[in-house]
Design a protein around this motif. Structure first.
Motif, mmCIF file in Angstrom:
data_model
loop_
_atom_site.group_PDB
_atom_site.id
_atom_site.type_symbol
_atom_site.label_atom_id
_atom_site.label_comp_id
_atom_site.label_asym_id
_atom_site.label_seq_id
_atom_site.Cartn_x
_atom_site.Cartn_y
_atom_site.Cartn_z
ATOM 1 N N GLN B 431 0.786 -1.225 0.000
ATOM 2 C CA GLN B 431 0.000 0.000 0.000
ATOM 3 C C GLN B 431 0.828 1.292 0.000
ATOM 4 O OE1 GLN B 431 -3.165 -0.584 -0.747
ATOM 5 N NE2 GLN B 431 -3.165 1.601 -1.197
ATOM 6 N N PRO B 432 1.896 1.401 0.817
ATOM 7 C CA PRO B 432 2.684 2.643 0.760
ATOM 8 C C PRO B 432 3.207 2.944 -0.642
ATOM 9 C CG PRO B 432 3.331 1.346 2.664
ATOM 10 C CD PRO B 432 2.366 0.512 1.884
ATOM 11 N N LEU B 433 3.601 1.914 -1.379
ATOM 12 C CA LEU B 433 4.053 2.142 -2.752
ATOM 13 C C LEU B 433 2.876 2.574 -3.623
ATOM 14 C CD1 LEU B 433 6.068 2.058 -5.098
ATOM 15 C CD2 LEU B 433 5.689 -0.391 -5.283
ATOM 16 N N TYR B 434 1.742 1.871 -3.491
ATOM 17 C CA TYR B 434 0.564 2.228 -4.280
ATOM 18 C C TYR B 434 0.157 3.686 -4.027
ATOM 19 C CZ TYR B 434 -0.229 -2.699 -5.529
ATOM 20 O OH TYR B 434 -0.106 -3.977 -6.032
ATOM 21 N N ASN B 435 0.398 4.157 -2.788
ATOM 22 C CA ASN B 435 -0.021 5.518 -2.448
ATOM 23 C C ASN B 435 0.731 6.594 -3.212
ATOM 24 O OD1 ASN B 435 -1.925 4.608 -0.682
ATOM 25 N ND2 ASN B 435 -0.667 4.894 1.161
ATOM 26 N N ILE B 436 1.968 6.311 -3.633
ATOM 27 C CA ILE B 436 2.716 7.354 -4.335
ATOM 28 C C ILE B 436 2.616 7.216 -5.853
ATOM 29 C CG2 ILE B 436 4.378 7.681 -2.450
ATOM 30 C CD1 ILE B 436 6.418 6.171 -4.271
ATOM 31 N N LEU B 437 1.803 6.298 -6.348
ATOM 32 C CA LEU B 437 1.656 6.131 -7.802
ATOM 33 C C LEU B 437 0.854 7.301 -8.377
ATOM 34 C CD1 LEU B 437 1.041 2.288 -8.002
ATOM 35 C CD2 LEU B 437 3.172 3.572 -8.264
ATOM 36 N N PRO B 438 1.018 7.565 -9.697
ATOM 37 C CA PRO B 438 0.379 8.751 -10.292
ATOM 38 C C PRO B 438 -1.141 8.769 -10.168
ATOM 39 C CG PRO B 438 2.004 7.821 -11.788
ATOM 40 C CD PRO B 438 1.898 6.884 -10.640
ATOM 41 N N TYR B 439 -1.790 7.622 -10.258
ATOM 42 C CA TYR B 439 -3.255 7.626 -10.262
ATOM 43 C C TYR B 439 -3.791 6.945 -9.015
ATOM 44 C CZ TYR B 439 -2.595 8.923 -15.088
ATOM 45 O OH TYR B 439 -2.197 9.576 -16.223
ATOM 46 N N ASP B 440 -4.862 7.487 -8.536
ATOM 47 C CA ASP B 440 -5.435 6.986 -7.297
ATOM 48 C C ASP B 440 -6.506 5.950 -7.630
ATOM 49 O OD1 ASP B 440 -5.972 6.658 -4.678
ATOM 50 O OD2 ASP B 440 -7.266 8.418 -4.512
ATOM 51 N N ILE B 441 -6.085 4.711 -7.895
ATOM 52 C CA ILE B 441 -7.069 3.654 -8.129
ATOM 53 C C ILE B 441 -6.739 2.470 -7.232
ATOM 54 C CG2 ILE B 441 -8.049 3.999 -10.440
ATOM 55 C CD1 ILE B 441 -5.593 2.561 -11.538
ATOM 56 N N PRO B 442 -7.752 1.897 -6.609
ATOM 57 C CA PRO B 442 -7.481 0.777 -5.710
ATOM 58 C C PRO B 442 -7.091 -0.475 -6.495
ATOM 59 C CG PRO B 442 -9.836 1.142 -5.902
ATOM 60 C CD PRO B 442 -9.171 2.214 -6.706
ATOM 61 N N TYR B 443 -6.162 -1.238 -5.954
ATOM 62 C CA TYR B 443 -5.786 -2.507 -6.583
ATOM 63 C C TYR B 443 -5.426 -3.493 -5.488
ATOM 64 C CZ TYR B 443 -3.701 -5.893 -9.708
ATOM 65 O OH TYR B 443 -3.428 -7.049 -10.402
ATOM 66 N N PHE B 444 -5.917 -4.703 -5.612
ATOM 67 C CA PHE B 444 -5.655 -5.724 -4.600
ATOM 68 C C PHE B 444 -4.973 -6.931 -5.238
ATOM 69 C CE2 PHE B 444 -9.440 -3.296 -3.520
ATOM 70 C CZ PHE B 444 -9.018 -2.728 -2.330
ATOM 71 N N PRO B 445 -3.664 -7.027 -5.100
ATOM 72 C CA PRO B 445 -2.957 -8.132 -5.763
ATOM 73 C C PRO B 445 -3.220 -9.484 -5.107
ATOM 74 C CG PRO B 445 -1.428 -6.820 -4.464
ATOM 75 C CD PRO B 445 -2.748 -6.124 -4.404
ATOM 76 N N TYR B 446 -3.536 -9.469 -3.808
ATOM 77 C CA TYR B 446 -3.621 -10.746 -3.098
ATOM 78 C C TYR B 446 -5.040 -11.303 -3.074
ATOM 79 C CZ TYR B 446 1.202 -10.163 -1.778
ATOM 80 O OH TYR B 446 2.564 -10.032 -1.825
ATOM 81 N N THR B 447 -5.505 -11.773 -4.232
ATOM 82 C CA THR B 447 -6.746 -12.543 -4.242
ATOM 83 C C THR B 447 -6.359 -14.006 -4.400
ATOM 84 O OG1 THR B 447 -6.901 -12.310 -6.633
ATOM 85 C CG2 THR B 447 -8.062 -10.665 -5.316
ATOM 86 N N ALA B 448 -7.217 -14.885 -3.923
ATOM 87 C CA ALA B 448 -6.878 -16.316 -3.887
ATOM 88 C C ALA B 448 -6.492 -16.836 -5.264
ATOM 89 C CB ALA B 448 -8.055 -17.109 -3.327
ATOM 90 N N ASP B 449 -7.330 -16.530 -6.270
ATOM 91 C CA ASP B 449 -7.049 -17.117 -7.589
ATOM 92 C C ASP B 449 -5.756 -16.554 -8.184
ATOM 93 O OD1 ASP B 449 -8.359 -14.722 -7.679
ATOM 94 O OD2 ASP B 449 -9.602 -15.200 -9.405
ATOM 95 N N HIS B 450 -5.536 -15.270 -7.965
ATOM 96 C CA HIS B 450 -4.326 -14.647 -8.502
ATOM 97 C C HIS B 450 -3.067 -15.308 -7.922
ATOM 98 C CE1 HIS B 450 -2.026 -10.661 -9.361
ATOM 99 N NE2 HIS B 450 -1.681 -11.638 -10.158
#
Lengths: 109, 558
Positions: B431-450
């Motif tokens: 999350q801290p890395l995601y927070n400094i990205l150019p666009y504010d869009i939620p992303y969740f990498p840790y889903t079971a199937d992924h």
């Protein structure tokens, strides 16, 4: 194998560093791969779009794809050696490839 | 009042030779990135430090989300590299590292094209000293090749910038609205530094030629600066999707048969750049976030891998797969750090590559690039195959080479430990890395199937490796070099030039000898001063031809 490495970690690793150990790792890997296929078929799929959604319905797609493509990768690369491979001094003296190995690689002056 | 960070690095490079070699100087090298970081890390976004030059406004410090993320990771990389090189007493490398890191940070904070060009050239000039620092004949020539190609990128950028300013009247560095000649030239300049297919050979040529510590520095800046520039100037340019996909694919074949493990890493660096370029080409907020996140993580795990191989080079004296093996007995900590780097680049869940590459893959599939998506999956499996397995396996395991050496020095272990910590930390807490990205869009990498699908892809690739090893099909590591497109300028062109130059020379000699033997001798002497053989003279001639060509282009475009 009388020689004992200094580090605990090295000594632990040395225990499995044998043909038998390698065989065991191979079988463990086989079992884990099998389990992953089963689990992959059972869990719900939601974060896929497009092609991802289609292949998610094929049990073990990612595994088979990874296995086949990696095997192909190695076979093709191995074949490419026949065309691409040259002796190490091919570009010498204009390249570092065949230069003498230096212990403690660089000057510290 | 904030001072542009690059000034700290430049001032540091000037002061450094005055500081006595040893602990004082190494501390100073650690201090510079920290001081420079304090100048921008808490600043609100905006433009700082503008200057006027011949009626153009130069923006020396533009902070927005894109520039911020790259400045931050460049600063971290500069700090870690300095720690890794703590034991180095070579002033050339130290000064070059400071100027190079500073110029790279200056370039990503440059708000206009003129400033960008200056820093673009500065990174090239400073970094070549890291190649030359090996101080062998081979490294000298490799450095020359590297410098010429980097200069070519600079020339193309200059030509493009001049055309662009002439056409639009603006020197601001923002997205190029259309593919004019100026934009194409600038794209080519970026493409050379970003190692696009066929423009890539300098990377695999030069990086393994640097010193154990120098390659770590090199791996962080030049190519990611190019990624930044592409993301700024050409987001959503569709051709980049296909260029990027090609970039992820062809290096993995070379990586399988390459013997020098640091060159294997250079190939996988090229492959990882491909993922970022695909993200830029897709250009959606998700994809661009992916590119920035992947560049961020990539700098860390690639530095970690180059550090581990640098430690091996320092202690064992070589990074050739054919000569190594069994090093886990002597360098177990280095081995652990190498494996963490390998797991990160392979995008294992809980490691940094997983939380960044996923964004690009999701964006690719979401936009309907099915074939590209499959190519990226293949490339992901491939990168695990050679960076994830081959590098640690042939260096630290495989057959015992009999090499018994000391573990890496404390500073290298500490630098690797910190970098590894960041790789795992980002992987677990993205999350801290995601927070400094150019666009504010939620992303969740840790889903079971992924997670499960990624593990399937990776572990079955490992299975393929084991099966091929057990059956003896896997190609052994052999002392060799592999031909690439650079054979054109490393073998064919020099041969051709020597041949034509010889012809021209003979012709001139035949008509001038009767007239003025002495003056011709003087002309020859100049040639001998400028370069030590006829090849260099011919190279000068060609550089001249190139310059004339560029000049003509400029006039045509008016």
């Amino acid at each position: 194998m009388n020689e004992q490495p200094r580090f605990l970690l090295s000594r632990l690793l040395q225990r499995i560093d044998s043909p038998l150990g390698a065989k065991r790792i191979y079988y463990v890997l086989l079992v884990v791969c099998g389990l992953l296929v089963v689990v992959g078929a059972l869990i719900p799929h939601h974060d896929a779009y497009g092609m991802g959604a289609i292949v998610a319905r094929i049990p073990g797609f990612y595994g088979i794809y990874g296995f086949v493509m990696c095997a192909l990768l190695v076979l093709v690369a191995k074949a490419l050696r026949r065309i691409l491979m040259r002796p190490e001094n091919y570009y010498a003296p204009h390249a570092i490839d065949s230069e003498e190995i230096q212990k403690d690689g660089e000057s510290s002056t | 009042m904030s001072i542009p960070p690059f000034l700290f690095y430049l001032a540091g490079a000037l002061v450094l030779p005055l500081i006595p070699k040893g602990v004082m100087r190494s501390l100073f090298l650690l201090l510079v990135p920290v001081l420079a970081l304090t100048q921008f890390v808490l600043l609100p976004f905006g433009e700082y430090a503008n200057a006027e030059l011949y009626g153009y406004t130069l923006i020396l410090m533009r902070l927005d989300a894109l520039a911020y993320a790259f400045s931050l990771i460049f600063s971290i990389a500069a700090f870690l590299a300095a720690l890794f090189a703590w034991h180095i007493r070579d002033t050339t490398q130290q000064v070059a590292t400071l100027v190079y890191s500073g110029a790279a940070i200056g370039a990503v904070q440059a708000g206009d094209l003129i400033t960008l060009f200056c820093f673009w050239e500065a990174t090239a000039f400073a970094s070549v000293f890291l190649v030359w620092a090996r101080r062998t004949t081979g490294a000298y020539f490799t450095g020359l090749r590297y410098l010429i190609i980097q200069m070519l990128s600079g020339l193309l950028l200059l030509a493009g910038v001049i055309l662009h300013i002439n056409a639009t009247g603006s020197n601001l560095f923002v997205q190029f609205p259309d593919m004019s000649l100026a934009a194409v030239l600038i794209l080519l300049a970026f493409g050379i530094k970003c190692a696009f297919p066929l423009l890539h050979d300098w990377l695999q040529d030069a990086y393994p030629a640097s010193t154990a510590t120098g390659t770590v520095v090199l791996s962080a800046f030049t190519t990611k600066l190019a990624v930044y520039a592409l993301a700024r100037g050409f987001p959503g340019l569709e051709v980049l999707v296909y260029i990027g996909a090609l970039m992820t694919l062809f290096p993995i074949f070379y990586a399988v048969i390459e013997n020098d493990l640091r060159r294997v890493l250079a190939f996988s660096l090229n492959n990882q750049l491909g993922f970022m370029v695909v993200g830029i080409g897709i250009g959606t907020p998700l994809a661009l976030n992916g590119t920035v996140a992947h560049a961020f993580c990539h700098i860390l795990y690639k530095a970690l891998l180059f550090m581990s191989m640098g430690a091996v080079l320092l202690r064992a004296g070589t990074t050739k797969g054919s000569e190594l093996g069994g090093l886990y007995k002597s360098m177990p900590y280095t081995m652990i750090f190498c494996v963490i780097g390998a797991a990160s680049i392979s995008a294992f869940p809980l490691f940094s590559g997983f939380i960044s590459k996923s964004l690009i893959l999701s964006a690719t599939d979401k936009q309907g690039y099915t074939l590209v998506w499959l190519a990226l999956l293949f490339a992901s499996a491939g990168v695990f195959h050679h960076s994830g397995i081959k590098i640690p396996y042939f260096a630290f395991f495989a057959h015992d080479s009999g090499i018994r050496c000391r573990e890496a020095p404390w500073n290298m272990l500490l630098a690797m430990g910190l970098t590894a910590l960041l790789c795992v930390g980002i992987g677990i807490f993205p999350q801290p890395l995601y927070n400094i990205l150019p666009y504010d869009i939620p992303y969740f990498p840790y889903t079971a199937d992924h997670v499960v699908f990624q593990l399937q892809l990776l572990l079955f690739s490992a299975l393929a490796f084991t099966v091929l090893m057990r059956t003896g099909i896997y190609p052994p590591e052999l002392r060799s070099v592999n031909l690439s497109s650079d054979i054109v300028y490393r073998k064919w062109l020099p041969k051709f030039l020597l041949w034509t130059w010889g012809g021209i020379e003979q012709f001139i000699v035949s008509i001038t000898t009767p007239l003025r033997r002495e003056s011709w001798q003087a002309f020859r002497n100049i040639g001998i001063v400028l370069g030590n053989d006829r090849g260099s003279g011919a190279m000068l001639l060609w550089v001249g031809v190139l310059l004339v060509l560029l000049l003509t282009l400029t006039y045509v475009a008016r």
